[in-house]
Design a protein around this motif. Structure first.
Motif, short mmCIF file in Angstrom:
data_model
loop_
_atom_site.label_atom_id
_atom_site.label_comp_id
_atom_site.label_asym_id
_atom_site.label_seq_id
_atom_site.Cartn_x
_atom_site.Cartn_y
_atom_site.Cartn_z
N VAL A 69 0.85 -1.18 0.00
CA VAL A 69 0.00 0.00 0.00
C VAL A 69 0.89 1.23 0.00
O VAL A 69 1.85 1.32 0.78
CB VAL A 69 -0.94 0.01 1.23
N LEU A 70 0.59 2.16 -0.92
CA LEU A 70 1.45 3.33 -1.12
C LEU A 70 0.69 4.60 -0.73
O LEU A 70 -0.43 4.81 -1.18
CB LEU A 70 1.84 3.41 -2.59
N ALA A 71 1.32 5.42 0.11
CA ALA A 71 0.68 6.68 0.50
C ALA A 71 1.58 7.83 0.10
O ALA A 71 2.81 7.74 0.20
CB ALA A 71 0.44 6.71 2.00
N GLU A 72 0.95 8.91 -0.37
CA GLU A 72 1.75 10.07 -0.77
C GLU A 72 1.61 11.19 0.24
O GLU A 72 0.51 11.47 0.73
CB GLU A 72 1.28 10.58 -2.14
N PHE A 73 2.74 11.85 0.55
CA PHE A 73 2.73 12.98 1.48
C PHE A 73 3.30 14.21 0.80
O PHE A 73 4.01 14.11 -0.20
CB PHE A 73 3.51 12.63 2.75
N LEU B 256 5.32 6.73 0.92
CA LEU B 256 5.66 5.64 1.85
C LEU B 256 4.95 4.38 1.37
O LEU B 256 3.76 4.40 1.09
CB LEU B 256 5.22 5.99 3.27
N LEU B 257 5.72 3.31 1.28
CA LEU B 257 5.17 2.03 0.85
C LEU B 257 5.26 1.04 2.01
O LEU B 257 6.32 0.87 2.60
CB LEU B 257 5.98 1.51 -0.35
N VAL B 258 4.11 0.42 2.34
CA VAL B 258 4.11 -0.71 3.27
C VAL B 258 3.94 -1.94 2.43
O VAL B 258 2.93 -2.10 1.73
CB VAL B 258 2.98 -0.60 4.32
N GLU B 259 4.95 -2.82 2.46
CA GLU B 259 4.92 -3.95 1.53
C GLU B 259 4.08 -5.10 2.07
O GLU B 259 4.02 -5.34 3.29
CB GLU B 259 6.35 -4.43 1.26
N ALA B 260 3.48 -5.85 1.11
CA ALA B 260 2.62 -6.97 1.49
C ALA B 260 3.41 -8.09 2.15
O ALA B 260 2.85 -8.93 2.85
CB ALA B 260 1.90 -7.49 0.25
N GLU B 261 4.74 -8.08 1.93
CA GLU B 261 5.59 -9.10 2.55
C GLU B 261 5.64 -8.98 4.06
O GLU B 261 6.09 -9.90 4.75
CB GLU B 261 7.03 -8.93 2.05
N ARG C 48 -6.06 2.04 6.92
CA ARG C 48 -6.59 2.87 8.00
C ARG C 48 -5.47 3.72 8.63
O ARG C 48 -5.60 4.91 8.83
CB ARG C 48 -7.26 1.98 9.06
N LEU C 49 -4.35 3.03 8.89
CA LEU C 49 -3.21 3.74 9.48
C LEU C 49 -2.76 4.88 8.58
O LEU C 49 -2.63 6.04 9.01
CB LEU C 49 -2.05 2.76 9.70
N LEU C 50 -2.53 4.58 7.30
CA LEU C 50 -1.98 5.59 6.39
C LEU C 50 -2.98 6.72 6.15
O LEU C 50 -2.60 7.89 6.08
CB LEU C 50 -1.58 4.94 5.06
N GLU C 51 -4.24 6.39 6.03
CA GLU C 51 -5.23 7.42 5.78
C GLU C 51 -5.37 8.36 6.96
O GLU C 51 -5.75 9.53 6.81
CB GLU C 51 -6.59 6.80 5.41
N GLY C 52 -5.03 7.88 8.15
CA GLY C 52 -5.10 8.73 9.34
C GLY C 52 -3.94 9.70 9.44
O GLY C 52 -3.88 10.54 10.34
N LEU C 53 -2.98 9.60 8.54
CA LEU C 53 -1.77 10.43 8.65
C LEU C 53 -1.83 11.65 7.72
O LEU C 53 -0.82 12.33 7.53
CB LEU C 53 -0.53 9.59 8.32
N GLY C 54 -2.97 11.90 7.13
CA GLY C 54 -3.14 13.08 6.28
C GLY C 54 -2.40 13.00 4.96
O GLY C 54 -1.74 13.97 4.55
N VAL D 78 -1.90 12.68 0.71
CA VAL D 78 -2.57 13.21 -0.47
C VAL D 78 -3.52 12.15 -1.00
O VAL D 78 -4.67 12.43 -1.31
CB VAL D 78 -1.54 13.59 -1.56
N GLU D 79 -2.99 10.94 -1.14
CA GLU D 79 -3.86 9.81 -1.50
C GLU D 79 -3.17 8.51 -1.11
O GLU D 79 -1.96 8.47 -0.86
CB GLU D 79 -4.20 9.83 -3.00
N VAL D 80 -3.99 7.44 -1.02
CA VAL D 80 -3.46 6.12 -0.68
C VAL D 80 -3.88 5.17 -1.79
O VAL D 80 -5.02 5.22 -2.25
CB VAL D 80 -4.01 5.63 0.68
N ASN D 81 -2.94 4.33 -2.25
CA ASN D 81 -3.24 3.39 -3.32
C ASN D 81 -2.77 1.99 -2.96
O ASN D 81 -1.70 1.82 -2.37
CB ASN D 81 -2.50 3.79 -4.60
N ASP D 82 -3.59 0.99 -3.34
CA ASP D 82 -3.13 -0.39 -3.26
C ASP D 82 -2.32 -0.68 -4.51
O ASP D 82 -2.72 -0.30 -5.61
CB ASP D 82 -4.32 -1.36 -3.23
N LEU D 83 -1.17 -1.35 -4.33
CA LEU D 83 -0.35 -1.68 -5.50
C LEU D 83 -0.53 -3.14 -5.82
O LEU D 83 -0.31 -3.99 -4.97
CB LEU D 83 1.13 -1.40 -5.22
#
Lengths: 466, 183
Positions: free
Chosen positions: B13-17, B152-157, B168-174, B176-181
């Protein structure tokens, strides 16, 4: 670390001009620099087309001169016994020396954490690669049988012999080929993140594909950056002694010989300083016109020009010390041939060239002590041109004046280059200009990712570094 | 996507700041939540991010040292063998093993091999060349990762990985957008 990021905000107590004009963000830096590369081919600036036409025409002069050389032989050049080395090696040393400033700017200033280098390092590295390409032409053309350059390398073959590892000329083969290889590698590795930027921002499909292939899939990952930063530092750490070794070995080509005026221990440091001196002059010669053409005043600020002028002044003084020491060593040795060599330089048939060299390399650069001269782009350009010519004359004086009158007067002769010597030299300038213009049109001529580091946003991220 | 279980085909899951500070805060939160397989994407190297992700264990120096020593030994041995054993030339009775004369080529051999190892080692350790990667599927990544985006990428591994919890965690950090890769 001692990167003076506060300089960026103009807070330095010594109040030097900033290394990056205020108001820039990582995005604005990226857009401004990639703009020059990603504009459509049909919108190529007129000055570029004009410059390329000149460069390409001169490249064809080179082709003509070299074709004639291959068909006729080395006799078309002016060198003959006793002056067996002429324009070919003068120009070889001249070009190699020019390349050295590129390595100095990219490697040594990186190790010294001089952040002002960030905007000019890429350009200087490109200059190194192209200057070495031009330099490399001469030894190969001078082989006499230029289709056999591989004989210089220790390759197994039907000769049943190996190169002589005791000869400075073979050291030169190792030094120059290593220098060319490592310079290209350093340049390419430095460009990887910027090629990725161009891949992401190029508009044309073909451009995106080409930059994408060249970027090798670079994706700005922190795992990449961790290895990348270490590799860059290591390449810089290896290039630094390399550049010193290359010009030291070039000077061994002379100083290991017993010709009067060559056989001195001052040669390696004196040659290295001369190379840096000439190289910075060439960087200024090229950067000063490019700055208004590409409107790079925000990135190549007065600070850069000031600093480069100061490096030129310093290395110029080391070179001047070398000239003085040559004279002193000749008289101190009491060797009549060495003393004659010095007097022959002062008053012999090539005295004009000698005194012109002193004027151009020592007297005129002293103007750089004045701040007004250092901040005047026209004066700076004129001085750097003087040094370009002066350093060519220096090699002429060292090589020709020493060889034309050595020990036995019956062996003396005069030397002058032929029109083919001139054409070959002018032709390598065409090669250099062609490659350089292709580079600034199609590759990122300023280092985008390192320029992003100089923006206030990135400075803040580096926090504690003041 | 393979069948009914989307998780195994996920890369992460990739989040942009917007700023490096937001990214750093996000890395801290993700680490505090127990995630270990994290990667950050920044348009320029940021020391603090490398510190936060504990990435200061590059093997490039070791490779470079090894290659430089190999280069020096190889060139010197060859020069010795060629000059003293295979094709000995007696020049005024001087020693055949004239080692000081072999040093310039030896030094260049060390720099040549060391430099190539530093560059190639960096590429190989980074898994390059690899023209495609799941992050490139995200439009904003392509547009901003090499300009002004901090990802920031949290890897599925990651052993703790669970798509909804990570989102939920990433979306709570404000972000720009969150994407599943997807892989």
């Amino acid at each position: 670390m001692s990167i003076r990021f506060d300089d960026v905000r103009g807070a330095d107590p010594i109040a030097q001009p900033p290394v990056l004009a205020p108001g820039h963000t990582p995005a604005s830096v990226t857009e401004r620099i990639s703009e020059a590369v990603t504009t459509k081919l049909t919108k190529t600036p007129k000055w570029w087309l004009g410059g390329f036409a000149v460069g390409f025409a001169l490249l064809n002069v080179f082709l003509f001169a070299v074709t004639n050389l291959f068909m006729t032989g080395i006799g078309v050049w002016g060198n003959n016994i006793p002056v067996g080395w002429g324009w070919d090696i003068i120009c070889f040393v001249w070009w190699i020396g020019i390349g050295h400033a590129g390595t100095l700017i990219s490697a040594i200033l990186l190790l010294l954490r001089q952040s002002w280098r960030n905007s000019i390092n890429r350009f200087a590295e490109a200059m190194t690669v192209f200057a070495v390409a031009c330099a490399g032409m001469y030894p190969i053309l001078h082989l006499g049988r230029p289709w056999l350059p591989h004989w210089l390398l220790p390759l197994p073959g039907t000769l049943g012999m190996w190169p002589n590892f005791r000869s400075p000329l073979i050291w030169d083969v190792f030094a120059v080929s290593t220098y060319a290889t490592i310079s290209i590698v350093f340049w390419y590795v430095g460009m990887l993140p910027d090629l990725a930027t161009l891949r992401d921002h190029a508009k044309a499909r073909l451009a995106r594909f080409a930059y994408g292939m060249a970027a090798l899939g670079w994706r700005n990952s922190s795992r990449h950056w961790a290895n990348y930063e270490v590799a860059s530092l290591l390449l810089a750490g290896l290039s630094t002694p390399l550049v010193l070794s290359v010009h030291s070995i070039v000077s061994f080509d002379f100083s290991v010989g017993i010709v009067p005026g060559w056989h001195t221990t001052v040669f390696p440091p004196y040659f290295v300083a001369g190379a840096v001196f000439a190289g910075f002059a060439m960087v200024l010669t090229l950067v000063l016109p490019l700055r208004p053409l590409f409107k790079l005043h925000d990135f190549i600020t007065e600070r850069h020009l000031q600093n480069m002028a100061k490096v030129m002044l310093t290395t110029g003084l080391i070179v001047a010390y070398g000239y003085v020491l040559e004279i002193w060593a000749a008289f101190y040795s009491g060797n009549e041939f060495e003393i004659f060599m010095v007097l022959n330089r002062f008053t012999g048939p090539y005295a004009t060239q000698y005194w012109l060299l002193i004027l151009l390399n020592i007297a005129i650069p002293q103007l750089l002590w004045l701040k007004g001269i250092r901040s005047n782009v026209w004066a700076l350009w004129a001085i750097s041109m003087c040094i370009n010519v002066g350093m060519w004359l220096e090699r002429f004086v060292i090589i020709v004046v020493s060889l034309h009158r050595d020990y036995v007067p019956s062996n003396w002769a005069m030397y002058s280059g032929t029109k083919f010597d001139v054409m070959t030299f002018v032709g390598t300038m065409g090669l250099f200009l062609t490659l350089l213009l292709l580079f600034i049109r199609f590759l990122p001529a300023l280092n985008m990712f390192e320029m992003r580091i100089l923006t206030p946003e990135a400075t803040k991220a580096h926090g504690e570094e003041k | 996507m393979h069948g009914t279980h989307p998780e195994p085909s996920l890369h992460g899951v990739l989040a942009e700041f917007r700023t490096p500070d937001e990214l750093l805060a996000a890395i801290e939160s993700a680490r505090a939540a127990g995630y270990t397989k994290l990667d950050a994407y920044t348009p320029y190297p940021i020391e603090k991010v490398l510190d936060a992700l504990d990435l200061h264990h590059s093997k490039v120096p070791l490779l470079t040292l090894g290659a430089a020593i190999f280069g020096a030994v190889a060139v010197f041995s060859f020069a010795y063998w060629a000059s003293a054993i295979d094709y000995p030339l007696n020049i005024g009775g001087r020693p055949l093993n004239s080692w000081p004369a072999f040093i310039p080529a030896t030094f260049e051999g060390a720099v040549f091999h060391g430099g190539l190892a530093a560059a190639l080692g960096m590429l190989v350790l980074n898994g390059l060349p690899r023209p495609h990667h799941p992050v490139f599927e995200v439009k904003r990544f392509v547009e901003h990762a090499s300009k002004d985006g901090y990802f920031l990428l949290v890897e599925a591994e990651d052993p703790q990985f669970d798509v909804s919890a990570v989102r939920r965690l990433l979306e709570g950090l404000g972000p720009v957008e969150v994407n599943d890769l997807e892989n």
